[in-house]
Motif scaffolding. Structure first.
Motif: not given
Length: 387
Positions: A322, A328, A384
């Protein structure tokens, strides 16, 4: 000089042999014998030289054949020729000696396996799109699925007195199952191109199929959800997770601290074997970061072909990771031996000269069955973008 009468020498010299032959015949015979002797000796010399040359040549051939892979190279050349003939003319148009060189797949493949000389070209193309396969643990299975035992909790040793009761330990285990899924595509090739002996059909198929299979595998190994495709690293369960501390990216102050935290969140034995997974766009952002002394965190390789490193560990560019965005996961750090890829059926090819015959094309159906999942989630940590 005193003159001697001719008749005085009569009987002094007699030219004859055992058979009282003519003197001229004796001389001629001696010359013939000498010539035969010379010819015999010359032939002996020539034979000896020829034998020495032949022995030297045979020694050279023996040395080449004794080199590692010499026999395999000869077999590979035959398989390569057989595969090209199969692609151009089909089994029915092949010479009998080439038919035996084809590697026949199992009933599940419904085609012919590519020769060893074809496979490396395909793998090279696969690595361009799917570097995960180059780093993960890859095994071949013989059934419809495979199960691996995984330990959840281990035994615990406790200190105890001389006569005190010994505490019990109850380790627990579970099973993780990996199921292969089918990956398939086809390529249409003009019959005229197949008939052209100068056309490199093998290289063309390797390029086309390598691109198709590589893109599909690369996406699945990174982000596959397990629904008709392998489980990718990003969707595997049990992975440790660290947040960036910013809603849509990295903090503006000391963003590299997050990566240092990822590195030290893994046990040393796993961190020392781990790699960084990120796409090229994320890599371009991380390249801008410097330490307190103004030195860039990412170190470029000193030798050609070696990967760049971050905190001493290699960086693997995975195009399917990503981008940096809210919620993401742009970076994963882990030991890729904890990610297992299983191959049930290797790459196989089925030649179909009938379906597209009206268009002057021959269709080649390619397929394989592969699956994947994280077997050791404790070896990975993912990042993340979140507070």
């Amino acid at each position: 000089m005193k003159h001697v009468a001719p008749d005085a020498l009569e009987g002094a010299f007699i030219l004859k042999d055992s058979n009282n032959d003519d003197p001229a015949a004796i001389v001629q015979k001696a010359l013939d014998d000498l010539s035969a002797s010379i010819d015999g000796r010359l032939k002996a010399v020539e034979t000896k030289g020829a034998n020495e040359a032949l022995i030297a040549r045979m020694d050279g051939l023996e040395a080449r054949l004794n080199r590692p892979g010499a026999a395999a190279t000869k077999d590979a050349d035959i398989e390569r020729k057989a595969f090209i003939e199969f692609a151009r003319r089909g089994v029915e148009g092949m010479a009998p000696e080439l038919k035996t060189a084809l590697t026949v797949g199992t009933d599940a493949t419904a085609g012919y396996l590519a020769p060893a000389t074809f496979a490396p070209e395909l793998i090279k193309a696969l690595v361009q799109f799917s570097p995960i396969r180059a780093y993960a643990r890859v095994v071949t299975i013989g059934g419809s699925s495979v199960k691996y035992p995984r330990r959840l909790t281990s035994t615990v040793a406790s200190w105890t007195g001389e006569t005190s009761a010994r505490p019990a330990s109850n380790p627990s285990y579970e099973q993780i199952g990996i199921t292969p899924h089918e990956l398939a595509t086809y390529v249409d090739v003009s019959n005229q191109l197949l008939e052209d002996s100068m056309f490199n059909i093998e290289g063309e198929l390797a390029a086309d199929l390598g691109e198709a299979f590589g893109k599909a595998e690369g996406t699945a190994y990174v982000a596959g959800d397990g629904d008709g495709k392998p489980f990718g690293i990003l969707n595997a369960t049990g992975l440790a997770e660290i947040t960036t501390g910013a809603a849509a990216g990295f903090p503006t102050t000391n963003p590299a601290d997050v990566l240092i935290g990822m590195y030290h969140s893994l046990p040393a034995v796993h961190a020392n074997n781990a790699v960084w997974l990120m796409n090229r766009k994320t890599l371009g952002e991380v390249r801008k970061w410097k330490d307190g002394n103004g030195r860039y965190l990412i170190v470029d390789p000193i030798s050609q072909g070696a990967p760049a490193t971050l905190l001493g560990r290699p960086i693997v560019e995975a195009a399917d990771m990503s981008d940096i965005a809210a919620d993401a996961t742009p970076i994963v750090f882990g030991d890729m031996q904890g990610f297992r890829i299983i191959d049930r059926v290797g790459f196989s090819l089925l030649r179909d000269p009938f379906t597209q015959a009206a268009s002057g094309l021959c269709r080649f159906h390619a397929r394989k069955r592969t699956g994947a999942d994280v077997t050791h989630p404790d070896r990975f940590v993912k990042l993340t973008c979140a507070v």
